[in-house]
Design an enzyme around this catalytic site. Structure first.
Site, PDB file in Angstrom:
ATOM      1  N   ARG A  31      -0.253   0.101  -4.939  1.00  0.00           N
ATOM      2  CA  ARG A  31       0.097  -0.300  -6.150  1.00  0.00           C
ATOM      3  C   ARG A  31      -0.876  -1.294  -6.825  1.00  0.00           C
ATOM      4  O   ARG A  31      -0.157  -1.735  -7.957  1.00  0.00           O
ATOM      5  CB  ARG A  31       0.887  -1.581  -5.522  1.00  0.00           C
ATOM      6  CG  ARG A  31       2.052  -1.315  -4.675  1.00  0.00           C
ATOM      7  CD  ARG A  31       2.869  -2.235  -3.893  1.00  0.00           C
ATOM      8  NE  ARG A  31       3.740  -1.795  -2.673  1.00  0.00           N
ATOM      9  CZ  ARG A  31       3.575  -0.921  -2.180  1.00  0.00           C
ATOM     10  NH1 ARG A  31       2.359  -0.652  -1.331  1.00  0.00           N
ATOM     11  NH2 ARG A  31       4.870  -0.946  -0.698  1.00  0.00           N
ATOM     12  N   HIS A 116       1.966   2.753  10.620  1.00  0.00           N
ATOM     13  CA  HIS A 116       2.672   3.989   9.927  1.00  0.00           C
ATOM     14  C   HIS A 116       2.034   5.452  10.200  1.00  0.00           C
ATOM     15  O   HIS A 116       2.778   6.447   9.296  1.00  0.00           O
ATOM     16  CB  HIS A 116       2.552   3.854   8.390  1.00  0.00           C
ATOM     17  CG  HIS A 116       3.487   2.583   7.723  1.00  0.00           C
ATOM     18  ND1 HIS A 116       2.399   1.811   6.499  1.00  0.00           N
ATOM     19  CD2 HIS A 116       3.953   1.456   8.073  1.00  0.00           C
ATOM     20  CE1 HIS A 116       2.775   0.937   6.976  1.00  0.00           C
ATOM     21  NE2 HIS A 116       3.762   1.083   7.693  1.00  0.00           N
ATOM     22  N   CYS A 145       9.298  25.761  12.256  1.00  0.00           N
ATOM     23  CA  CYS A 145       8.494  25.983  13.582  1.00  0.00           C
ATOM     24  C   CYS A 145       9.526  27.290  14.018  1.00  0.00           C
ATOM     25  O   CYS A 145      10.288  27.786  13.240  1.00  0.00           O
ATOM     26  CB  CYS A 145       9.624  24.713  14.728  1.00  0.00           C
ATOM     27  SG  CYS A 145       8.827  25.443  16.596  1.00  0.00           S
ATOM     28  N   CYS A 147      10.832  27.938  16.640  1.00  0.00           N
ATOM     29  CA  CYS A 147      12.526  27.617  16.489  1.00  0.00           C
ATOM     30  C   CYS A 147      12.990  27.526  15.902  1.00  0.00           C
ATOM     31  O   CYS A 147      14.475  28.091  15.552  1.00  0.00           O
ATOM     32  CB  CYS A 147      12.443  27.046  17.628  1.00  0.00           C
ATOM     33  SG  CYS A 147      12.245  25.612  17.490  1.00  0.00           S
ATOM     34  N   ILE A 226     -14.273  -3.316  -0.522  1.00  0.00           N
ATOM     35  CA  ILE A 226     -14.580  -3.385   1.235  1.00  0.00           C
ATOM     36  C   ILE A 226     -15.352  -2.154   1.382  1.00  0.00           C
ATOM     37  O   ILE A 226     -16.656  -2.793   2.613  1.00  0.00           O
ATOM     38  CB  ILE A 226     -12.766  -3.457   1.689  1.00  0.00           C
ATOM     39  CG1 ILE A 226     -13.283  -3.743   2.803  1.00  0.00           C
ATOM     40  CG2 ILE A 226     -12.739  -1.604   1.591  1.00  0.00           C
ATOM     41  CD1 ILE A 226     -11.656  -3.580   3.810  1.00  0.00           C
TER      42      ILE A 226
HETATM   43  N1  APR Z   1     -11.412  -2.303  -1.916  1.00  0.00           N
HETATM   44  C1  APR Z   1     -10.585  -3.922  -1.890  1.00  0.00           C
HETATM   45  N2  APR Z   1     -10.178  -3.755  -2.029  1.00  0.00           N
HETATM   46  C2  APR Z   1      -9.487  -3.240  -2.658  1.00  0.00           C
HETATM   47  C3  APR Z   1      -9.623  -1.530  -2.979  1.00  0.00           C
HETATM   48  C4  APR Z   1     -11.627  -1.656  -2.828  1.00  0.00           C
HETATM   49  N3  APR Z   1     -12.088  -0.566  -2.298  1.00  0.00           N
HETATM   50  N4  APR Z   1      -9.189  -0.794  -3.204  1.00  0.00           N
HETATM   51  C5  APR Z   1      -7.886  -0.985  -3.227  1.00  0.00           C
HETATM   52  N5  APR Z   1      -8.592  -2.575  -3.111  1.00  0.00           N
HETATM   53  C6  APR Z   1      -7.038  -3.112  -3.149  1.00  0.00           C
HETATM   54  C7  APR Z   1      -6.055  -3.518  -3.762  1.00  0.00           C
HETATM   55  O1  APR Z   1      -6.563  -4.767  -5.210  1.00  0.00           O
HETATM   56  C8  APR Z   1      -4.632  -3.203  -3.190  1.00  0.00           C
HETATM   57  O2  APR Z   1      -3.909  -4.973  -3.143  1.00  0.00           O
HETATM   58  O3  APR Z   1      -5.874  -2.789  -1.900  1.00  0.00           O
HETATM   59  C9  APR Z   1      -4.930  -3.060  -2.298  1.00  0.00           C
HETATM   60  C10 APR Z   1      -4.053  -2.004  -1.502  1.00  0.00           C
HETATM   61  O4  APR Z   1      -2.417  -2.128  -1.673  1.00  0.00           O
HETATM   62  P1  APR Z   1      -1.651  -1.479  -1.177  1.00  0.00           P
HETATM   63  O5  APR Z   1      -1.220   0.085  -3.086  1.00  0.00           O
HETATM   64  O6  APR Z   1      -0.260  -1.906  -1.745  1.00  0.00           O
HETATM   65  O7  APR Z   1      -1.693  -0.630  -0.715  1.00  0.00           O
HETATM   66  P2  APR Z   1      -1.005  -1.351   1.057  1.00  0.00           P
HETATM   67  O8  APR Z   1      -1.404  -2.450   1.223  1.00  0.00           O
HETATM   68  O9  APR Z   1      -1.862  -0.122   2.214  1.00  0.00           O
HETATM   69  O10 APR Z   1       0.549  -0.162   1.062  1.00  0.00           O
HETATM   70  C11 APR Z   1       1.276  -0.608   1.669  1.00  0.00           C
HETATM   71  O11 APR Z   1       2.996   0.054   1.699  1.00  0.00           O
HETATM   72  O12 APR Z   1       4.034   2.572   0.760  1.00  0.00           O
HETATM   73  C12 APR Z   1       4.068   1.992   1.204  1.00  0.00           C
HETATM   74  O13 APR Z   1       3.894   3.014   4.033  1.00  0.00           O
HETATM   75  C13 APR Z   1       2.601   2.281   2.549  1.00  0.00           C
HETATM   76  O14 APR Z   1       0.984   1.721   4.410  1.00  0.00           O
HETATM   77  C14 APR Z   1       1.306   2.105   2.606  1.00  0.00           C
HETATM   78  C15 APR Z   1       2.245   0.185   1.900  1.00  0.00           C
END
Ligand code: APR
Length: 235
Positions: A31, A116, A145, A147, A226
């Site tokens: 996102r 997930h 597969c 099969c 992070i």
């Molecule tokens: N350090 C810190 N934060 C980060 C970094 C980084 N290097 N890179 C990205 N982010 C943050 C972004 O600001 C964002 O808020 O990580 C967050 C990622 O959010 P998403 O893209 O929504 O990912 P996630 O929360 O894992 O999505 C959850 O959505 O579609 C489903 O199954 C899919 O597991 C996924 C789930």
């Protein structure tokens, strides 16, 4: 109290993470502005990652899946490695991740709850035979597969339930935690986002580039990268 002090003070730490933990390994998240869900496709990505789309249009599903969800060559980054070190040193009891890339396990973490699933695990829908990731990558189209059944990745698609034993393990680890660190996730997807509500400890840490819904109840919020943030921690 800073992150180092909070980690020093606790020994049943649980880390709850998402795609933002792997962006420093070169895997785009979903996102963010450059994330998967903000790129252009014939269908909305969240539709392509649904079970009904998989059943209706397996060929299109596997094209998208091989192109966008299998990130060969990605290696654990400083965040994965530090979390594995914290576990080895008896400070961290579990990683609960929404990621399917297997990088926490590759970094050496042992107690990982993959809410997930994982691209590394694949199984025939007909006979249940297991296949490695290579079987999906090598298939020219839909992977079959011996099969004749379709080989399905062990990844929780939209409309599919999470694995019962993973839910049980993750919830128990979070309930028993004395420190919960949430990192690299927008907390936008349920039921995963709801798992943090089982936490009963005093201190809550959020390490995320963008704001999250958990910020307001956190005792420490770090809006930064992070990998860099955790790399600075000494154990
Ligand atoms: N350090 C810190 N934060 C980060 C970094 C980084 N290097 N890179 C990205 N982010 C943050 C972004 O600001 C964002 O808020 O990580 C967050 C990622 O959010 P998403 O893209 O929504 O990912 P996630 O929360 O894992 O999505 C959850 O959505 O579609 C489903 O199954 C899919 O597991 C996924 C789930």
């Amino acid at each position: 109290m800073g992150l180092q002090e909070l980690i020093d003070k606790n020994s049943r730490i649980v880390f709850f993470g998402g795609a933002g933990v792997s962006t420093e390994s070169g895997i785009p998240d979903f996102r963010s502005s450059d994330g998967l869900y903000n790129q252009k496709y014939d269908y909305p990505p969240e539709e392509m990652l649904s079970r009904s789309f998989f059943d209706r249009n397996p060929s299109e599903f596997f094209r998208f899946y091989r192109d966008k969800l299998i990130c060969r060559g990605a290696r654990p980054n400083a965040a994965h490695l530090k979390l594995a070190e914290l576990e080895r040193k008896g400070k961290l009891s579990a990683v609960v991740t929404q990621n399917i890339d297997g990088l926490h396990t590759e970094a050496g973490s042992r107690n990982v709850f993959e809410l997930h699933g994982s691209v590394l695990r694949n199984r025939c829908m007909k006979c249940g035979k297991s296949y490695p990731l290579e079987a999906i990558e090598a298939a020219p189209d839909v992977p079959y597969c011996d099969c004749g059944g379709i080989i399905k990745p062990d990844v929780v698609l939209y409309e599919e339930p999470l694995n019962e034993s993973v839910i049980y393990g993750a919830v128990n680890a979070i309930k028993a935690a004395d420190l919960l660190i949430i990192g690299g996730t927008s907390l936008a997807v349920w039921p995963a986002a709801g798992f943090i509500d089982y936490y009963r400890g005093d201190d809550l840490v959020v390490i995320n580039r963008d704001e999250t819904p958990a910020d307001k109840k956190a005792t420490l919020v770090i809006h930064g990268k992070i990998g860099e943030t955790l790399a600075a921690i000494t154990v």
